[in-house]
Design a protein around this motif. Structure first.
Motif, short mmCIF file in Angstrom:
data_model
loop_
_atom_site.label_atom_id
_atom_site.label_comp_id
_atom_site.label_asym_id
_atom_site.label_seq_id
_atom_site.Cartn_x
_atom_site.Cartn_y
_atom_site.Cartn_z
N TYR A 225 -11.03 -8.46 12.46
CA TYR A 225 -9.67 -8.11 12.91
C TYR A 225 -9.25 -6.77 12.30
O TYR A 225 -8.72 -5.88 12.97
N ALA A 226 -9.51 -6.62 10.98
CA ALA A 226 -9.11 -5.41 10.26
C ALA A 226 -9.74 -4.17 10.89
O ALA A 226 -9.07 -3.14 11.09
N HIS A 227 -11.01 -4.28 11.21
CA HIS A 227 -11.75 -3.14 11.75
C HIS A 227 -11.18 -2.72 13.11
O HIS A 227 -10.98 -1.53 13.38
N ALA A 228 -10.89 -3.73 13.97
CA ALA A 228 -10.33 -3.41 15.29
C ALA A 228 -8.91 -2.85 15.14
O ALA A 228 -8.54 -1.89 15.84
N ALA A 229 -8.13 -3.40 14.21
CA ALA A 229 -6.74 -2.94 14.04
C ALA A 229 -6.71 -1.50 13.52
O ALA A 229 -5.90 -0.68 13.98
N ALA A 230 -7.60 -1.17 12.58
CA ALA A 230 -7.66 0.20 12.06
C ALA A 230 -8.09 1.15 13.18
O ALA A 230 -7.57 2.27 13.30
N GLY A 231 -9.03 0.69 14.01
CA GLY A 231 -9.49 1.50 15.14
C GLY A 231 -8.35 1.81 16.09
O GLY A 231 -8.23 2.93 16.61
N HIS A 232 -7.47 0.83 16.30
CA HIS A 232 -6.32 1.07 17.16
C HIS A 232 -5.37 2.09 16.54
O HIS A 232 -4.78 2.93 17.24
N GLU A 233 -5.22 2.05 15.22
CA GLU A 233 -4.32 3.00 14.54
C GLU A 233 -4.93 4.40 14.46
O GLU A 233 -4.29 5.34 14.00
N GLY A 234 -6.21 4.51 14.84
CA GLY A 234 -6.88 5.81 14.74
C GLY A 234 -7.28 6.14 13.31
O GLY A 234 -7.42 7.30 12.94
N ILE A 235 -7.46 5.09 12.49
CA ILE A 235 -7.79 5.30 11.08
C ILE A 235 -9.24 4.92 10.83
O ILE A 235 -9.67 3.81 11.17
N GLY B 96 0.84 -1.20 0.00
CA GLY B 96 0.00 0.00 0.00
C GLY B 96 0.87 1.24 0.00
O GLY B 96 0.61 2.21 -0.74
N GLU B 97 1.91 1.20 0.81
CA GLU B 97 2.83 2.34 0.91
C GLU B 97 3.50 2.62 -0.45
O GLU B 97 3.62 3.76 -0.89
N SER B 98 3.91 1.54 -1.15
CA SER B 98 4.63 1.70 -2.42
C SER B 98 3.70 2.18 -3.53
O SER B 98 4.04 3.08 -4.30
N ILE B 99 2.51 1.58 -3.61
CA ILE B 99 1.57 2.00 -4.68
C ILE B 99 1.12 3.44 -4.41
O ILE B 99 1.09 4.28 -5.32
N SER C 108 -5.32 -3.58 -5.13
CA SER C 108 -5.32 -4.91 -4.50
C SER C 108 -3.86 -5.37 -4.42
O SER C 108 -3.00 -4.86 -5.14
N SER C 109 -3.63 -6.31 -3.52
CA SER C 109 -2.27 -6.87 -3.42
C SER C 109 -2.37 -8.35 -3.10
O SER C 109 -3.15 -8.74 -2.23
N PHE C 110 -1.60 -9.16 -3.81
CA PHE C 110 -1.55 -10.62 -3.60
C PHE C 110 -2.94 -11.24 -3.70
O PHE C 110 -3.23 -12.21 -3.00
N PHE C 111 -3.83 -10.67 -4.50
CA PHE C 111 -5.22 -11.12 -4.51
C PHE C 111 -5.55 -11.95 -5.76
O PHE C 111 -6.00 -13.09 -5.66
N LEU C 112 -5.27 -11.41 -6.95
CA LEU C 112 -5.83 -12.01 -8.16
C LEU C 112 -5.26 -13.40 -8.48
O LEU C 112 -5.96 -14.23 -9.06
N HIS C 113 -4.02 -13.67 -8.09
CA HIS C 113 -3.46 -14.99 -8.40
C HIS C 113 -4.12 -16.09 -7.56
O HIS C 113 -3.90 -17.26 -7.81
N GLU C 114 -4.93 -15.68 -6.56
CA GLU C 114 -5.58 -16.67 -5.70
C GLU C 114 -6.98 -17.02 -6.16
O GLU C 114 -7.66 -17.80 -5.50
N LYS D 115 -4.08 -4.59 6.10
CA LYS D 115 -2.71 -4.10 6.26
C LYS D 115 -2.28 -3.17 5.12
O LYS D 115 -1.64 -2.15 5.35
N ASN D 116 -2.65 -3.52 3.89
CA ASN D 116 -2.22 -2.70 2.75
C ASN D 116 -3.24 -1.63 2.35
O ASN D 116 -3.08 -0.97 1.34
N LEU D 117 -4.28 -1.49 3.18
CA LEU D 117 -5.21 -0.36 2.99
C LEU D 117 -4.78 0.83 3.87
O LEU D 117 -4.82 1.98 3.44
N LEU D 118 -4.33 0.51 5.08
CA LEU D 118 -4.10 1.57 6.06
C LEU D 118 -3.05 2.62 5.65
O LEU D 118 -3.20 3.80 6.00
N PRO D 119 -2.01 2.26 4.89
CA PRO D 119 -1.02 3.31 4.53
C PRO D 119 -1.62 4.48 3.74
O PRO D 119 -1.07 5.59 3.77
N TYR D 120 -2.76 4.24 3.06
CA TYR D 120 -3.35 5.34 2.26
C TYR D 120 -3.87 6.47 3.14
O TYR D 120 -4.03 7.59 2.68
N ALA D 121 -4.10 6.18 4.43
CA ALA D 121 -4.60 7.24 5.33
C ALA D 121 -3.57 8.35 5.45
O ALA D 121 -3.93 9.54 5.52
#
Ligand SMILES: C[S@@+](CC[C@H](N)C(=O)[O-])C[C@H]1O[C@@H](n2cnc3c(N)ncnc32)[C@H](O)[C@@H]1O
Length: 392
Positions: A233-243, A179-182, A267-273, A207-213
């Motif tokens: 998990y994602a929702h609670a983790a973003a809440g902890h980051e204040g995002i 997310g940070e690199s894109i 997206s990241s690491f998604f389409l090949h799956e 994890k790769n959404l939060l850097p866009y904040a």
């Protein structure tokens, strides 16, 4: 006020920590040191012997057929398979102990998230068979299995097992380098681009959404996935980051967002799956969801045509050994053609490497955008990305 850190609720004991450290090293040894040794064995011993009999392989399938009975390949494959499985097994006991506390936290976050994000689950969502039918890349229970009400354990297993997998320090903040690199690349390449809304498809634990904040602070962030435990998990983790991030349980092949709702879809690491047919649907959905001037950018494995036969042999290992059956068929597609089929004009489509921002930094990124610096290979300081820009 911020939510407590969900990750810190998981407290591995001394022996568990030691085991996790060992597994990280074992996997690193398999994927880096043995990768080099395997290539060396092929180039200096196996290939010359075949060539002397007039049987030099001409493509990756030939290399695979030649290597399959070689002790170097068998040892490498066994070690890599077992190290992969152990990454996730090594975090399971501590996750199980922490489960009641984690469930309390995700319930607290769902009732009132001080960061302002949201969580929208859909108990009626039909899980695609390609997600539910197997333990993708050897994660037992993958992203979706639930054994109790409001179960979040698979979110923790994927997030913490992922840290063991990458050899990341357990207490390092869990913000994604993709997310940070894109985000950094898009901002540098398109000055003045101000996305109103950003969507991360197949977001897992976000994890790769939060850097866009930090990169686009004005934008509203959305993450979708089909797995409920990872979204909790994602929702609670973003809440902890204040995002303030909005997570919803949806199939990226057909979402409920209106036409033109997003300016940046990633997206990241998604389409090949997912099967190629599903990838086509996802890319068409991206085209529908992008507003004028919007950008879709998917970080993925380099396609078969863009790397040599040996590298194709290396990348396609996961198809048969890592419960990722669509690797080979996805990589055989041409990313530019996939995007054009989805509705982007050929001039709007792109497919190339970008530099990894964490390891190369902002000056190299500027040079890259000016065409003065070539991004390193995928996974070694660079990332392969493809997508489309609407009307740019
Ligand atoms: C390898 S993970 C992605 C990792 C994540 N993007 C990251 O960078 O940390 C693939 C994710 O795609 C999700 N997924 C698979 N098929 C999906 C679909 N049709 N719609 C939405 N998500 C999907 C899986 O549940 C899984 O969480």
């Amino acid at each position: 006020m911020r939510l407590p850190d969900i990750e810190k609720l998981v407290r591995p004991n001394h022996d568990e920590r030691a085991r996790q450290g060992f597994v990280s090293m074992l996997r690193k040894h398999a994927i880096i040191d043995m990768r080099r040794a395997l290539k060396d064995d092929y180039q200096t011993r196996v290939e010359p012997a075949l060539a002397s009999r007039g049987q030099r392989p001409t493509d990756w399938r030939g290399i695979e057929a030649a290597m399959q009975s070689e002790p170097s390949y068998r040892f490498y494959s066994s070690l890599r398979y077992n190290a992969q499985e152990m990454c996730y097994l090594s975090v399971q006991p501590a996750v199980e102990r922490a489960l009641p506390e984690m469930i309390d936290l995700v319930r607290e976050a769902a009732a009132s998230n001080p960061a302002g994000g949201s969580l929208r689950l859909d108990p009626g969502l039909e899980l695609p068979r390609y997600v539910a039918a197997l333990d993708v890349h050897l994660v037992p229970g993958w992203v979706h299995q639930e054994h109790t009400v409001d179960d979040v354990s698979q979110g923790a297993v994927v997030a913490l097992g992922g840290k063991v997998f990458t050899g990341q320090h357990p207490f390092r903040r869990n913000l994604g380098v993709i997310g940070e690199s894109i985000g950094a690349w898009v901002k540098e390449k398109y000055p003045g681009f101000k996305p109103r809304r950003i969507l991360d498809m197949g977001t897992t634990t976000g994890k790769n959404l939060l850097p866009y904040a930090a990169i686009f602070p004005e934008a509203e962030l959305h993450g979708i996935d089909v797995g409920a435990p990872v979204l909790r998990y994602a929702h609670a983790a973003a809440g902890h980051e204040g995002i303030a991030a909005h997570f919803s349980q949806q199939n990226a092949e057909h979402t409920d967002f209106p036409d033109g709702y997003f300016d940046l879809i990633v997206s990241s690491f998604f389409l090949h799956e997912i099967p190629v047919k599903a990838t086509r649907n996802v890319l068409r959905e991206c085209h529908r969801l992008l507003g004028p001037g919007g950008i879709a950018c998917h970080m993925e494995l380099p396609d078969e045509a863009s790397v040599d036969a040996y590298e194709n042999f290396f990348w396609n290992w996961d198809t048969y050994n890592n419960n990722e059956p669509y690797y080979t068929s996805f990589r055989a597609e041409k990313p530019l053609e996939l995007c054009a089929e989805a509705g982007f004009t050929p001039a709007e489509c792109f497919a190339h490497l970008i530099p990894d921002f964490a390891s190369t930094g902002s000056e190299k990124l500027r040079q890259f955008v000016r065409g003065e610096y070539a991004a390193p290979p995928h996974g070694s300081g660079g990332w392969f990305v493809f997508g489309g820009v609407r009307g740019r």
